[in-house]
Design an enzyme around this catalytic site. Structure first.
Site, PDB file in Angstrom:
ATOM      1  N   GLY A   1      43.572 -18.548  -2.776  1.00 56.39           N
ATOM      2  CA  GLY A   1      43.248 -18.376  -1.589  1.00 56.39           C
ATOM      3  C   GLY A   1      43.477 -18.941  -0.889  1.00 56.39           C
ATOM      4  O   GLY A   1      43.910 -20.285  -0.614  1.00 56.39           O
TER       5      GLY A   1
ATOM      6  N   CYS B   1      42.960 -13.296  36.091  1.00 55.00           N
ATOM      7  CA  CYS B   1      42.077 -12.184  37.446  1.00 55.00           C
ATOM      8  C   CYS B   1      40.843 -12.237  36.466  1.00 55.00           C
ATOM      9  O   CYS B   1      40.630 -11.576  36.293  1.00 55.00           O
ATOM     10  CB  CYS B   1      42.207 -11.713  37.922  1.00 55.00           C
ATOM     11  SG  CYS B   1      43.700 -11.971  38.729  1.00 55.00           S
TER      12      CYS B   1
HETATM   13  C1  PLP Z   1      44.195 -15.232   5.950  1.00 50.11           C
HETATM   14  C2  PLP Z   1      44.388 -15.971   4.483  1.00 50.11           C
HETATM   15  C3  PLP Z   1      44.582 -16.690   4.024  1.00 50.11           C
HETATM   16  C4  PLP Z   1      45.256 -17.553   4.867  1.00 50.11           C
HETATM   17  O1  PLP Z   1      43.719 -18.494   5.142  1.00 50.11           O
HETATM   18  P1  PLP Z   1      43.264 -20.090   6.054  1.00 50.11           P
HETATM   19  O2  PLP Z   1      42.341 -20.330   5.457  1.00 50.11           O
HETATM   20  O3  PLP Z   1      44.108 -19.954   7.261  1.00 50.11           O
HETATM   21  O4  PLP Z   1      44.852 -20.678   4.646  1.00 50.11           O
HETATM   22  C5  PLP Z   1      44.390 -16.703   2.534  1.00 50.11           C
HETATM   23  N1  PLP Z   1      45.063 -15.855   1.982  1.00 50.11           N
HETATM   24  C6  PLP Z   1      44.697 -14.548   2.027  1.00 50.11           C
HETATM   25  C7  PLP Z   1      44.245 -13.371   1.861  1.00 50.11           C
HETATM   26  C8  PLP Z   1      43.917 -14.511   3.882  1.00 50.11           C
HETATM   27  O5  PLP Z   1      43.852 -13.119   4.037  1.00 50.11           O
END
Ligand code: PLP
EC number: 4.1.1.19
Length: 684
Positions: free
Chosen positions: A327, A540
């Site tokens: 991820g 504003c």
């Molecule tokens: C947002 C997201 C990312 C990206 O995360 P970064 O911290 O910007 O690298 C990667 N995988 C998933 C599933 C996400 O939701």
């Protein structure tokens, strides 16, 4: 001890105290002299922490301008101030977002190099295949550039929704020979309906390599059904909810109660359903995402350790596991402090890669299973550095520091009192006189509210009050220790710099989640910035301001800025010939798409700059919204509006309420404005 001896001792200690104080004063004076020496660019570097957050892309040159080295340590550099000036000469107005495509290329290379190094170091028997999560910045030129720069590394894309999937499908290039495992990956995340899964699956037929990551149980049934219908064997993954929690802002996007992913019992259910359909060999990927901007390496380690074990268990259960997708979360050091503060990170890209590779290596070796292809979905770490937002200061308002008129005997008592307080302030009594001044000011307001003080007298009191604060803050500056009750003085005394910008449009996270971005002047860095100020934007809205800035420790409430040159300080003078430019850095991730049309300030102008052997060139220019365009977003039609105004002027002409010249001018202005940029236009 007799009374006399005691008195003598007291006298001695008193003398000692005085001597000590004198000493301290001497030291303070010599410090003062050091401060008085000329301001250098090193002082600016230190003050704005540019090395901390900017290396290797941003630095300061000898004339005191910020320079950009888009290719990191490997290429040429350009003067950001000169670049802005030359763009303005081409009528590209501020605020202006400048993108450096070469920085994107450099980030991708760096990330791949870090993983390659880690893989070599730990003899990891497989490869790294990154993907770019489109949601981080979806703009076409960026996604296209990333796909191009990522090609040598088989860098893929990650889609988190149907619209992003559609971008990915059209942007990612099919491999010439999809069989040889060289195609970039297309990771399909997010909640999916039938259509999403069908589209993703059919993408296999046009030579792409989609991996459908199951985030909800029912998605597995749809995937099974569709794959039977078309006779396509899918590559499936599961997104796990890890129990190790992230800390910091996005800590909640992981853990058992996280919004996304499958719990361990649900993952087992997926395995059983696939087994029952004789498709367990389709399950090949394990994914997790702890959250964005992970500040602490401990969190990275805990997560990969847990995930590596789940991966091993899935292998044991008979799935044909091949990929481990860690991820996003790879952080960016926005304040350059290298700490686990929420806008920083206590590790670098190499540490990140090392820890992931080492953990997986060890877990697989222990279980004697094949090591997976490693995937990361790093978005922020790839795009943040490449965009810089440049905006100009329209004017400033400063707190008056000297009371104007000399006092008279006939002044109201309260005015005389506070004036006397002002005159009395010295290094011994500054704390006490601060409270006196505050009290007199409050009394004056009560008197005013009861009708005993005129507006003029109240103005005098306020003016002298500010002057007291100014005098006291000068004294406080010289002390090593600031008493608690005087800590806010700096905030009270801060100047307000009015900037041609909407925080809501261009730095949404600064407003929404207290994200800090490094902000600094991009020129005049050989001069000492003697003012301290906060930034107020064009909207504003009282939230439309920036009053938190990066600091080594924690956050500071004011930013050191240069006094505006004569023409600018007259408020809102946009025709200034001597502009003051500020840059907000590291804004390439998330800000643009999160931005909104508060007060109908639209998208800013954007230029993409690419280095070439002769220097640099404009690769793309994307003009910001015109007023007609933003009005269109809220369903107004420019032509209709103009027609109404035409009607009204016609009527007013007939009734002799407007002259012909005035009518023409009004219509001309209205019509011209419709085609204009939504920000203040200058005639530079
Ligand atoms: C947002 C997201 C990312 C990206 O995360 P970064 O911290 O910007 O690298 C990667 N995988 C998933 C599933 C996400 O939701």
């Amino acid at each position: 001890m007799g009374g006399q001896a005691k008195a003598k001792l007291a006298q001695e200690s008193e003398n000692l105290k005085i001597a000590l104080q004198e000493n301290l004063r001497e030291i303070a004076k010599s410090d003062q002299q050091e401060i008085a020496t000329e301001w250098t660019i090193e002082d600016s570097e230190h003050l704005y922490r540019i090395k901390g957050w900017g290396e290797p892309y941003f630095s300061i040159n000898t004339v005191g301008h910020v320079t950009v080295s888009p290719e990191g340590d490997r290429g040429g550099s350009l003067d950001l101030y000169e670049l802005v000036e030359s763009l303005r000469r081409r009528n590209i107005g501020l605020p202006l977002l400048i993108r450096f495509s070469d920085i994107l290329a450099d980030r991708i290379e760096r990330l791949n190099a870090c993983f390659a190094k880690a893989i070599a170091r730990y003899n990891y028997p497989n490869v790294y295949r990154g993907v770019y999560p489109i949601k981080c910045n979806q703009h076409r030129h960026i996604v296209e550039s990333l796909v191009r720069y990522g090609k040598p590394f088989q860098f893929g894309l990650e889609a988190g929704s149907k619209p992003e999937l559609m971008i990915a499908l059209a942007t990612l290039e099919p491999a010439e020979n999809p069989q040889n495992n060289q195609s970039p990956l297309l990771i399909c995340n997010g909640y999916k309906d039938r259509e999403y899964i069908e589209t993703a699956l059919l993408a296999t037929r046009i030579g792409l390599k989609p991996i459908i990551v199951i985030e909800q149980l029912k998605e597995v049934d749809i995937a099974i059904e569709i794959s039977r219908q078309f006779g396509i064997k899918p590559i499936l993954g599961v997104r796990a909810k890890l129990s190790s929690k992230g800390i910091g802002r996005w800590g909640n996007s992981s853990g058992e109660r996280a919004k996304f992913g499958l719990t361990i019992p649900e993952i087992l259910a997926v395995v059983h359903r696939l087994q029952a359909s004789e498709m367990l060999d389709c399950l090949q990927l394990l994914h997790y995402h702890v959250g964005s901007q992970i500040s602490s390496i401990t969190v990275v380690k805990d997560a990969i350790r847990e995930a590596a074990q789940i991966y091993g268990e899935l292998v044991n259960l008979g799935a044909s596991m091949q990929y481990l997708d860690v991820g996003g979360g790879l952080g960016v050091d926005y304040d350059g402090s290298k700490t686990n503060f929420y806008v920083s990170k206590n590790y670098n890209m190499q540490n990140y890669a090392n820890d992931i590779v080492a953990e997986v290596q060890e877990a697989c070796a222990e279980r004697n299973i094949a090591a997976p292809v490693l995937i990361s979905e790093s978005g922020r770490a790839i795009t943040a550095h490449h965009s810089v937002l440049i905006f100009d200061v329209l004017g400033s308002s400063e707190v008056p520091r000297t009371p104007s008129l000399p006092g008279t005997e006939k002044e109201h008592l309260i005015v005389r009192n506070i004036r006397e307080t002002y005159n009395l302030i010295n290094e011994e009594n500054y704390q006490e006189t601060f409270h006196d001044a505050m009290q007199f000011k409050e009394e004056a307001i009560s008197l005013f509210n009861f009708g005993y003080l005129s507006l003029k007298e109240r103005a005098k009191v306020e003016e002298i009050y500010w002057a007291c604060c100014g005098k006291i803050s000068e004294i406080v500056k010289k002390q090593d220790y600031v008493p608690d009750d005087l800590e806010d003085l700096e905030k009270i005394m801060a100047s307000i710099y009015y900037v041609n910008l909407s925080v809501f449009q261009s730095a949404a996270d600064a407003w929404a989640i207290d994200q800090l971005f490094p902000i600094m002047p991009i020129h005049r860095l050989t001069e000492e910035p003697t003012q301290k100020g906060i930034l107020a934007d064009l909207t504003c809205d009282s939230d439309g301001k920036i009053d938190k800035f990066i600091d080594l420790k924690d956050v500071k409430d004011v930013l050191e800025l240069h006094p505006l040159k004569a023409e600018q300080s007259s408020s809102n003078n946009v025709d200034s010939k001597d502009p003051y430019y500020l840059g907000m850095f590291l804004v390439g991730a998330y800000q643009e798409i999160m931005g909104n049309l508060h007060n109908l300030f639209g998208d800013t102008n954007v230029v993409h700059i690419k280095m070439n052997p002769k220097g640099h060139q404009i690769e793309y220019l994307v003009k910001g919204d015109t007023i007609t365009e933003v009005l269109g977003y809220v369903q107004y039609n420019g032509e209709d509006l103009l027609e109404t105004i035409r009607h009204r002027t016609e009527q007013a002409l007939q009734d002799n309420r407007i002259t012909l010249e005035e009518a023409q001018l009004l219509l001309q202005d209205y019509e011209r404005s419709l085609r204009r940029y939504t920000y203040l236009v200058d005639s530079h």
